[in-house]
Design a protein around this motif. Sequence first.
Motif, PDB file in Angstrom:
ATOM      1  N   ALA A   1       0.832  -1.202   0.000  1.00 18.95           N
ATOM      2  CA  ALA A   1       0.000   0.000   0.000  1.00 18.95           C
ATOM      3  C   ALA A   1       0.871   1.259   0.000  1.00 18.95           C
ATOM      4  O   ALA A   1       0.606   2.214  -0.735  1.00 18.95           O
ATOM      5  N   LEU A   2       1.920   1.262   0.825  1.00 18.95           N
ATOM      6  CA  LEU A   2       2.829   2.407   0.846  1.00 18.95           C
ATOM      7  C   LEU A   2       3.531   2.578  -0.501  1.00 18.95           C
ATOM      8  O   LEU A   2       3.777   3.700  -0.955  1.00 18.95           O
TER       9      LEU A   2
ATOM     10  N   PHE B   1      -6.640   0.217  -5.627  1.00 16.04           N
ATOM     11  CA  PHE B   1      -5.777  -0.664  -4.844  1.00 16.04           C
ATOM     12  C   PHE B   1      -5.635  -0.174  -3.404  1.00 16.04           C
ATOM     13  O   PHE B   1      -5.716  -0.967  -2.456  1.00 16.04           O
ATOM     14  N   LEU B   2      -5.442   1.111  -3.225  1.00 11.56           N
ATOM     15  CA  LEU B   2      -5.274   1.654  -1.872  1.00 11.56           C
ATOM     16  C   LEU B   2      -6.537   1.497  -1.043  1.00 11.56           C
ATOM     17  O   LEU B   2      -6.469   1.207   0.157  1.00 11.56           O
ATOM     18  N   THR B   3      -7.702   1.678  -1.662  1.00 12.86           N
ATOM     19  CA  THR B   3      -8.962   1.527  -0.927  1.00 12.86           C
ATOM     20  C   THR B   3      -9.123   0.119  -0.393  1.00 12.86           C
ATOM     21  O   THR B   3      -9.457  -0.093   0.787  1.00 12.86           O
ATOM     22  N   VAL B   4      -8.873  -0.874  -1.253  1.00 14.54           N
ATOM     23  CA  VAL B   4      -8.990  -2.270  -0.824  1.00 14.54           C
ATOM     24  C   VAL B   4      -7.933  -2.599   0.226  1.00 14.54           C
ATOM     25  O   VAL B   4      -8.213  -3.295   1.223  1.00 14.54           O
ATOM     26  N   SER B   5      -6.717  -2.099   0.055  1.00 10.22           N
ATOM     27  CA  SER B   5      -5.637  -2.385   1.001  1.00 10.22           C
ATOM     28  C   SER B   5      -5.915  -1.809   2.380  1.00 10.22           C
ATOM     29  O   SER B   5      -5.710  -2.480   3.401  1.00 10.22           O
ATOM     30  N   VAL B   6      -6.397  -0.558   2.429  1.00 11.41           N
ATOM     31  CA  VAL B   6      -6.715   0.064   3.716  1.00 11.41           C
ATOM     32  C   VAL B   6      -7.833  -0.706   4.412  1.00 11.41           C
ATOM     33  O   VAL B   6      -7.793  -0.932   5.627  1.00 11.41           O
ATOM     34  N   TRP B   7      -8.820  -1.124   3.634  1.00 18.34           N
ATOM     35  CA  TRP B   7      -9.909  -1.915   4.211  1.00 18.34           C
ATOM     36  C   TRP B   7      -9.381  -3.211   4.798  1.00 18.34           C
ATOM     37  O   TRP B   7      -9.761  -3.621   5.897  1.00 18.34           O
ATOM     38  N   MET B   8      -8.462  -3.875   4.084  1.00 11.92           N
ATOM     39  CA  MET B   8      -7.892  -5.129   4.578  1.00 11.92           C
ATOM     40  C   MET B   8      -7.082  -4.898   5.850  1.00 11.92           C
ATOM     41  O   MET B   8      -7.161  -5.684   6.803  1.00 11.92           O
ATOM     42  N   LEU B   9      -6.297  -3.830   5.884  1.00 14.49           N
ATOM     43  CA  LEU B   9      -5.497  -3.544   7.073  1.00 14.49           C
ATOM     44  C   LEU B   9      -6.393  -3.304   8.283  1.00 14.49           C
ATOM     45  O   LEU B   9      -6.115  -3.805   9.390  1.00 14.49           O
ATOM     46  N   TRP B  10      -7.454  -2.540   8.076  1.00 12.97           N
ATOM     47  CA  TRP B  10      -8.395  -2.294   9.178  1.00 12.97           C
ATOM     48  C   TRP B  10      -9.033  -3.599   9.641  1.00 12.97           C
ATOM     49  O   TRP B  10      -9.156  -3.861  10.847  1.00 12.97           O
ATOM     50  N   HIS B  11      -9.438  -4.429   8.696  1.00 13.49           N
ATOM     51  CA  HIS B  11     -10.099  -5.681   9.037  1.00 13.49           C
ATOM     52  C   HIS B  11      -9.154  -6.610   9.801  1.00 13.49           C
ATOM     53  O   HIS B  11      -9.567  -7.266  10.762  1.00 13.49           O
ATOM     54  N   MET B  12      -7.870  -6.662   9.404  1.00 10.23           N
ATOM     55  CA  MET B  12      -6.929  -7.553  10.079  1.00 10.23           C
ATOM     56  C   MET B  12      -6.680  -7.120  11.524  1.00 10.23           C
ATOM     57  O   MET B  12      -6.416  -7.958  12.389  1.00 10.23           O
ATOM     58  N   LEU B  13      -6.756  -5.821  11.786  1.00  9.84           N
ATOM     59  CA  LEU B  13      -6.600  -5.356  13.160  1.00  9.84           C
ATOM     60  C   LEU B  13      -7.894  -5.473  13.954  1.00  9.84           C
ATOM     61  O   LEU B  13      -7.872  -5.665  15.174  1.00  9.84           O
ATOM     62  N   GLU B  14      -9.016  -5.375  13.271  1.00 11.62           N
ATOM     63  CA  GLU B  14     -10.317  -5.423  13.948  1.00 11.62           C
ATOM     64  C   GLU B  14     -10.747  -6.845  14.265  1.00 11.62           C
ATOM     65  O   GLU B  14     -11.374  -7.109  15.300  1.00 11.62           O
TER      66      GLU B  14
END
Length: 438
Positions: A355-356, A387-400
């Motif tokens: 993502a970065l 790509f960034l939208t999906v990646s940020v969503w995945m990062l949030w989901h993995m922490l949540e």
Amino acid sequence: MKSISLLTATCIVIANMVGTGIFTSLGFQVGGLHSGFVIMALWFVGGVCALCGAVAYAELGAALPRSGGEYHFLGTIYHPAVGFLAGWVSATVGFAAPVAIAAIPFGTYIADIWPGANPRVLALGLVWISTLVLLRDVKLGSAFQNASTLLKIALILVIIGAGFFVKQSQPISFLPAAGDSALITSTPFAISLYYVMYSYSGWNASTYIVGEVRNPARTIPWSVGLGTLFVMALYLLVNAAFLRSTPISEMAGKEQVALVAGTHLFGTAGGKVMAIFICIGLVSTVSAMMWIGPRVTMAMGEDLRALSWLGRKNQRGIPVVAILVQAAVATFFLIKTSFTSVVNYVQFALTLSSALTVAGVFILRWKQPNLPRPYKAWGYPVTPLIFLTVSVWMLWHMLEDPSTRTPSLLGLATIASGLIVYYLSPKNPAPTPAAPAV
């Protein structure tokens, strides 16, 4: 010497993408998603996201032509410390752990065919034989990679052909039906996308070996684009073949989906037939990751004196020490880890790195608008934003999600440990950037 052709670079992308994920993911999806259309939509969304990331990486690979992938990109765009952290993850677990995870089922399937064989010994044998082949020379490694990747494609095509010509197909439709829109926005769809993106990981593979690729300005964009499109088509067709041939109830919750489907596709001998085909495909996966990972650690060794021993190359330009180190780490993981634990451990860190990197396309265009760009990301700025939208969503989901939160935090701890190594190590002068090839 730049000896890697477009064919080999594309094969590396395909081999890195088509691995254990396609042979295991469907079993985790059909439990909550009973619609053929929704499952096809799931794999299509994952493919589009991977393609959006691939075109962004292609722009960076053509504009910043040096091996190292995220290590080089992030270090150039943000700060050398940020690049080092991405390289640290790749060097420690990012490639070595998936090598082990691909080698473990190889040993298991072979042991199913020849009872009495030790699966772990077989897995270790695959890793070290691949290592020896890649240590021999790049041309031999290229031939081995091309041949094993073609065999892997043959495996997928056999499954697809058998699935679409099966005499008794399952009562499943791939056309949209009532309730499908609700499934697409449901939690099971979101969780399943996590496994799908793991299956697509590897779409950026050729950017790790830019320094060894002929005409990178042309080869990198074509290799990531063609490789990703080709794999997306394979994934859609092979999942359709599984769903047509095998009852959903038999696949739900099963990791060895291909073996389950093999019984329906090829009769009682199907399990052994599929085991042989899967093993051939896993050879390609292991060799591709064993090839690319050491190029990251080699680049790190060129920049940090404390790790300079990782940058040593032989007379043929092969990073011998980096390859042997990765083989040793993969051996450790072979003995100590499991598929699920490693995926959860590395996925957060790898998703954050990618993502970065994609965000770096925006930053680099702003910071260096006059930098020669032989290739520009297709669909910019829409494709990187997808790509960034999906990646940020995945990062949030993995922490949540409680099931992935702890492994994700452990992955972040691994990143943090890299900071200690970076700041305690004396730095070598940065190499002069190579002019983009045209």
